[in-house]
Design an enzyme around this catalytic site. Structure first.
Site, mmCIF file in Angstrom:
data_model
loop_
_atom_site.group_PDB
_atom_site.id
_atom_site.type_symbol
_atom_site.label_atom_id
_atom_site.label_comp_id
_atom_site.label_asym_id
_atom_site.label_seq_id
_atom_site.Cartn_x
_atom_site.Cartn_y
_atom_site.Cartn_z
ATOM 1 N N HIS A 256 0.865 -1.179 0.000
ATOM 2 C CA HIS A 256 0.000 0.000 0.000
ATOM 3 C C HIS A 256 0.896 1.223 0.000
ATOM 4 C CE1 HIS A 256 -3.054 2.917 1.310
ATOM 5 N NE2 HIS A 256 -3.957 2.037 0.907
ATOM 6 N N GLU A 311 -7.737 -4.384 0.111
ATOM 7 C CA GLU A 311 -8.339 -4.879 -1.125
ATOM 8 C C GLU A 311 -8.301 -6.406 -1.210
ATOM 9 O OE1 GLU A 311 -6.312 -2.233 -1.134
ATOM 10 O OE2 GLU A 311 -7.694 -0.650 -1.786
#
Length: 366
Positions: A256, A311
């Site tokens: 991320h 996600e």
């Protein structure tokens, strides 16, 4: 020609003060108005957390009841929005349909400054737009919202045309809580820039949806699903991932831009997903892919701290509750509208137009 220092992508540049959320990527912390986001996802509901972000505190029983009633009262779509959606060709993607549908909600009264009543009415309608379009694409008669169901349960009911499974509602509710707010990300910044011009709420949220539509912001969960399906079996996980890394390609759902340690949203969602999908072959494969992926990323990219992100587990939850891949990013928008609108309200309270500078790199006239 200017000598100003350029921060590409505005990385590291502070452009606003907010009491809505803290995103601490170095330490893996996510806070909503003084509360750990992971605890909110496990112990509270979508409406309770929306109240926290909009009003500044978790609601008591009466406040929660009023907010639920207001959301339920505003779910139905105006006839002109339904007609417009019906006229959009079937091959137009869902995020474009959502963007168009929201833009048509700018009735009179949506001026400056934005109000909480406008925010609640808009938030209530986003799930209905998505569900209405999905029903049309599936050849079903769109279902009207049900006043006896709360926000997340009603969304699943309208999408699938059947009584929602309570376990599915709980899992999706947790996901929608964890994605309601996340600091000054690309779409939230877009909303604040638009709001700073004293444009209306609908314009700000329409712009935010356009920003979220980009695959670098809102497209990862469906790509995680595609990756896991391509792997297919536990035995294939290591050779498939190793081949991917040998080519220098990215593993979707790992790493991320903000979090350099475990994504706190992923930590909370993994607990919910595991409870929901115990014994499910697809989720069992996803868990194995996560384990192998972490091992191989440490081998190929030691010290990079590329943990699984929200996600990855969003894909697991949404697959478990039966949502098609094309609904992943629109469902993200259904939750993030809470944070977008909270930022628009915050911007309006102490507004100054957002107007950064640029350095000219062209030639000068003779």
């Amino acid at each position: 020609m200017s000598g100003n220092i350029v921060a590409i992508g505005l990385e590291g540049i502070v452009v606003a003060e907010t009491d809505l959320s803290l995103v601490d990527g170095q330490n893996g912390l996510l806070v909503y108005r003084g509360h750990w986001a992971r605890d909110l996802a496990i112990h509270h509901t979508f409406e309770e957390v929306a109240h926290l972000l909009w009003y500044g505190h978790l609601p008591n029983e009466q406040e929660l009841g009023r907010l639920k009633d207001a959301l339920k009262a505003n779910r139905a779509l105006p006839a002109h929005v339904k007609a417009a959606i019906d006229a959009i060709p079937a091959d137009v993607d869902m995020m474009s349909v959502l963007r168009s549908g929201v833009s048509l909600l700018g009735e009179s009264g949506h001026g400056w400054p934005p109000t909480l009543d406008q925010v609640i009415a808009l938030t209530a309608k986003l799930p209905t737009i998505v569900a209405y379009r999905k029903a049309r694409l599936d050849g079903r008669t769109p279902l009207e919202p049900r006043a006896d169901l709360d926000h997340t349960a009603n969304y699943l009911y309208m999408l699938k045309g059947e009584e929602p499974n309570p376990a599915h509602v709980r899992a999706l509710d947790a996901y929608l809580i964890l994605t309601q707010e996340h600091g000054l990300n690309a779409s939230t910044f877009t909303a604040r820039v638009i709001a700073s011009t004293q444009s209306d709420l609908i314009s700000a949220i329409t712009g935010a949806i356009g920003s979220l539509k980009g695959p670098l912001h809102g497209g990862a969960p469906s790509e995680v699903t595609e990756m896991i399906e391509a792997i297919g079996t536990k035995e294939n996980a290591e050779p498939w991932i190793r081949a991917k890394l040998e080519k220098g390609e990215r593993l979707m759902g790992f790493g991320h831009r903000i979090y350099k340690t475990i994504d706190p949203r992923a930590k909370a969602l993994s607990v919910v997903a595991a409870e929901l999908s115990a014994g499910d072959p697809w989720f069992d494969l996803a868990t194995h892919v996560e384990k192998v992926g972490m091992q191989l990323l440490e081998e190929y990219k030691p010290g990079r701290k590329l943990h699984t992100n929200v996600e990855f587990f969003a894909a697991a939850v949404m697959r478990a509750v039966g949502l098609a891949d094309e609904l992943f990013t629109p469902t993200f928008a259904v939750s993030r509208v809470v944070g977008w609108s909270a930022h628009v309200l915050e911007q309006a309270k102490n507004n100054r137009i957002i107007r950064p500078q640029s350095n000219y790199t062209g030639s000068m006239p003779e």
